[in-house]
Design a protein around this motif. Structure first.
Motif, PDB file in Angstrom:
ATOM      1  N   PRO A   1      39.674  28.886  40.671  1.00 52.34           N
ATOM      2  CA  PRO A   1      40.329  29.432  41.870  1.00 52.34           C
ATOM      3  C   PRO A   1      40.419  30.956  41.781  1.00 52.34           C
ATOM      4  O   PRO A   1      40.548  31.527  40.689  1.00 52.34           O
TER       5      PRO A   1
ATOM      6  N   PRO B   1      42.651  33.346  42.243  1.00 52.10           N
ATOM      7  CA  PRO B   1      43.670  34.099  41.487  1.00 52.10           C
ATOM      8  C   PRO B   1      43.458  34.087  39.968  1.00 52.10           C
ATOM      9  O   PRO B   1      43.999  34.924  39.262  1.00 52.10           O
ATOM     10  N   GLU B   2      42.662  33.112  39.495  1.00 53.21           N
ATOM     11  CA  GLU B   2      42.416  33.042  38.047  1.00 53.21           C
ATOM     12  C   GLU B   2      41.140  33.761  37.635  1.00 53.21           C
ATOM     13  O   GLU B   2      40.813  33.814  36.448  1.00 53.21           O
TER      14      GLU B   2
ATOM     15  N   LYS C   1      39.014  39.732  39.973  1.00 54.51           N
ATOM     16  CA  LYS C   1      39.790  40.948  39.816  1.00 54.51           C
ATOM     17  C   LYS C   1      39.315  41.572  38.506  1.00 54.51           C
ATOM     18  O   LYS C   1      39.333  40.916  37.458  1.00 54.51           O
TER      19      LYS C   1
ATOM     20  N   PHE D   1      39.379  44.305  35.456  1.00 53.25           N
ATOM     21  CA  PHE D   1      40.279  45.142  34.673  1.00 53.25           C
ATOM     22  C   PHE D   1      39.497  45.856  33.569  1.00 53.25           C
ATOM     23  O   PHE D   1      38.587  45.277  32.986  1.00 53.25           O
TER      24      PHE D   1
ATOM     25  N   SER E   1      46.475  50.428  38.201  1.00 57.02           N
ATOM     26  CA  SER E   1      47.249  49.269  37.728  1.00 57.02           C
ATOM     27  C   SER E   1      46.362  48.233  37.050  1.00 57.02           C
ATOM     28  O   SER E   1      46.882  47.302  36.437  1.00 57.02           O
ATOM     29  N   GLN E   2      45.048  48.363  37.149  1.00 54.09           N
ATOM     30  CA  GLN E   2      44.152  47.410  36.507  1.00 54.09           C
ATOM     31  C   GLN E   2      43.437  48.047  35.305  1.00 54.09           C
ATOM     32  O   GLN E   2      42.343  47.632  34.930  1.00 54.09           O
TER      33      GLN E   2
ATOM     34  N   ASN F   1      47.858  40.274  27.894  1.00 59.30           N
ATOM     35  CA  ASN F   1      49.000  39.434  28.241  1.00 59.30           C
ATOM     36  C   ASN F   1      50.110  40.264  28.879  1.00 59.30           C
ATOM     37  O   ASN F   1      50.706  39.870  29.884  1.00 59.30           O
ATOM     38  N   GLN F   2      50.354  41.436  28.318  1.00 57.76           N
ATOM     39  CA  GLN F   2      51.428  42.284  28.836  1.00 57.76           C
ATOM     40  C   GLN F   2      51.114  42.766  30.258  1.00 57.76           C
ATOM     41  O   GLN F   2      51.969  42.711  31.137  1.00 57.76           O
ATOM     42  N   HIS F   3      49.901  43.231  30.469  1.00 56.62           N
ATOM     43  CA  HIS F   3      49.578  43.863  31.756  1.00 56.62           C
ATOM     44  C   HIS F   3      49.096  42.867  32.808  1.00 56.62           C
ATOM     45  O   HIS F   3      49.384  43.037  33.983  1.00 56.62           O
ATOM     46  N   ILE F   4      48.306  41.905  32.400  1.00 57.63           N
ATOM     47  CA  ILE F   4      47.662  41.013  33.360  1.00 57.63           C
ATOM     48  C   ILE F   4      48.415  39.696  33.474  1.00 57.63           C
ATOM     49  O   ILE F   4      48.558  39.142  34.559  1.00 57.63           O
ATOM     50  N   GLY F   5      48.883  39.198  32.337  1.00 55.26           N
ATOM     51  CA  GLY F   5      49.676  37.964  32.359  1.00 55.26           C
ATOM     52  C   GLY F   5      48.858  36.698  32.549  1.00 55.26           C
ATOM     53  O   GLY F   5      49.420  35.635  32.767  1.00 55.26           O
ATOM     54  N   LEU F   6      47.560  36.828  32.475  1.00 58.23           N
ATOM     55  CA  LEU F   6      46.680  35.663  32.540  1.00 58.23           C
ATOM     56  C   LEU F   6      45.575  35.849  31.514  1.00 58.23           C
ATOM     57  O   LEU F   6      45.182  36.978  31.219  1.00 58.23           O
ATOM     58  N   ARG F   7      45.056  34.746  31.003  1.00 51.60           N
ATOM     59  CA  ARG F   7      43.922  34.838  30.091  1.00 51.60           C
ATOM     60  C   ARG F   7      42.666  35.054  30.925  1.00 51.60           C
ATOM     61  O   ARG F   7      42.457  34.336  31.904  1.00 51.60           O
TER      62      ARG F   7
ATOM     63  N   ALA G   1      38.753  28.404  25.602  1.00 48.56           N
ATOM     64  CA  ALA G   1      39.604  27.797  26.623  1.00 48.56           C
ATOM     65  C   ALA G   1      39.236  26.354  26.904  1.00 48.56           C
ATOM     66  O   ALA G   1      39.911  25.684  27.668  1.00 48.56           O
TER      67      ALA G   1
END
Lengths: 335, 335
Positions: B57, B59-60, B180, B182, B205-206, B245-251, B272
């Motif tokens: 999806p 957002p991931e 997205k 980064f 921010s990315q 993890n700190q900035h993106i919060g997703l693997r 994964a």
């Protein structure tokens, strides 16, 4: 990693539909007409209109929102603190020694005076036992499960239902106007990531908060992140501009807060010599929510209320400005 | 704050146009046909096709890119280090004592052996004098001005022209496919923010990177951020999953690197149990750029090259896989 935020939350959706349907007429239907509503709409209108003297290009449209007391309820205790206390109770059977060990004894006996006296050292011990010693994904899963069962003591509703409908509308309205919306909270970054993406439609990468140290380790040969009982960053007060700079890398053009913990974020945002928006949610509604400001232990609003007058921030009078507080149709349930 | 990144850089635009025009035919025109190009396209195609077993999806769809050696040149020394050395020379007239003080004396005399011997302590002193003692905006301005004049010693071009055209195409292609993107670099977060938004079209921010401590202060009564000569976070090696993890919060689901500093990011991304993409840029082209791997001091690729075989990451052979290295039409200028 179990990711469920791909659906927006029901409330965010409702706010989105309302906003889309009423964009030309009223982007903030849960707001009474008044200076606060007018100030927000005037700002968004003026900075997004091409050719306006106040025009802000889309990449610079950064809006930051505090969470506790700005987007959801924070009384009688911060939701995250309620979570921590419940976790101590849930974990107590595995820790029989807690019956005789402070601050756990105080938590188990509901002795809030002793707990308060344990101060920061006590808090750190509780955080260590309830927030650390696991992966970020495991921690978020614990928070998600807790949110499905825990109820607010006064309203009898899930904590994540006690978000402010008028603020959901502001987030949706600003996002529809080309703003990138960020949460900037003193609360824990991973705690918020467990509900904020679904609740507010704000992705994990746009959540800034306090954190404990997280390390990378190999466990059973597999790459793993692990949460340690040690403070990494406190995203409160003067920490908020620092956290914003670290995560966002731009100075916001609009900031929303409700307490002295938001003072520096609002000052830094609005001290730009250009059209900016600073907003304070003033809790004035003891009937529908709570009324508190200068004397409150939770969410004290004292210096920031003085600064609001001086710096001409918009102060929301919850009682007067909000038609509804919580998402429509349910706000009186369980009172 | 002077923000210029609202225009995408010329190169990113070119890549975007190419990508848009050729989306159905060839999203990666600067790539030779081969296993690397095929692997990238197959991954993007498979995870974005509704109904695919590998569907991810939107957002991931998080893709992370190392910067030095992955998106732009890193030889013969890291660009940020070249900046620091030039700053020492520029500031020398204000510091006559540097003529007799190491490590500054070594920098001024071009004595790289003594500089190398000064080690981490020397580096910290140079960073303190060149990266701290100012606001983030002032620092970024210094970097921007330096980039307009500094030239790469071999190619005679601005450093920010020595980005890899094939990688610009990958970024544009993935972004057009709902990813997205980064940057996750061992380099300084504020250093990158001075050029990466304009160059790569990636907002501040990315960008995830190493940082020094930044504090909030009042200077002449105004709220100000200030950079201190103290390390805050090292976003390299095992620090990369932590920073993500700190900035993106997703693997991430896709990660691109080129050195052992990217090993943990790639392992964490691809471990994964689902379709994931790990890519290594292998510098094999001494003619058009540089050839280096296991023995290199800058950008060493040793453990990560072994891991690439084991974990079936895609290894880009720069010489074989890239039709062009730097943006088209200028790559031979000044050699």
């Amino acid at each position: 990693m179990d990711i469920r935020y791909i659906r927006l939350g029901i409330m965010a959706l409702v706010a989105g539909w309302i906003s889309a349907a009423a964009a030309q007429t009223d982007p903030l239907p849960s707001w009474n007409d008044g200076s606060a509503k007018q100030a927000i709409i005037a700002f968004v209108t003026d900075v997004t209109r091409e050719g306006s003297a106040d025009f802000i290009p889309e990449p610079e449209r950064i809006a930051t929102f505090d969470n506790d007391g700005t987007l959801w309820i924070e009384q009688p205790i911060y939701v995250q603190f309620a979570f921590a206390l419940d976790r101590v109770k849930a974990l107590a059977p595995q820790h029989p020694e807690w019956k005789n060990t402070q601050p756990f004894k105080a938590v188990l006996e509901g002795d809030m005076a002793t707990l308060a006296a344990a101060g920061e050292k006590g808090d750190v011990e509780i955080v260590a036992m309830t927030h650390a010693g696991m992966t970020p994904a495991e921690f978020q899963q614990t928070v998600k499960e807790w949110l499905t069962t825990a109820k607010h003591p006064r309203f009898g509703r899930r904590y994540d239902e006690l978000v402010y409908q008028p603020m959901l509308e502001v987030i949706a309205y600003m996002r529809a106007s080309g703003f990138k919306t960020f949460i900037v909270s003193g609360g824990g970054i991973e705690f918020m990531r467990a509900f904020a993406p679904e609740r507010y439609g704000i992705p994990p990468s746009q959540i800034v908060g306090s954190s404990i140290v997280t390390t990378f380790e190999r466990r059973d040969g597999r790459p793993t992140l692990f949460r340690l009982p040690k403070v990494n960053f406190v995203d409160d007060g003067p920490g908020k501009p620092v956290g914003i700079n670290q995560h966002i890398g731009l100075r916001p053009v609009a900031a929303f807060g409700n307490s002295d913990g938001d003072l520096e974020m609002l000052q830094w945002t609005t001290d730009a010599g250009k059209r900016r928006l600073g907003v304070i949610v003033h809790h004035t509604d003891a009937e529908r929510e709570y009324a508190y400001d200068r004397q409150s232990k939770v969410g004290r609003l004292d210096k920031a209320l003085d600064a609001a007058a001086l710096d001409r921030w918009t102060v929301i009078d919850m009682k007067r400005d909000w038609k509804t507080v919580f998402p429509a149709g349910q706000e009186d349930r369980g009172r």
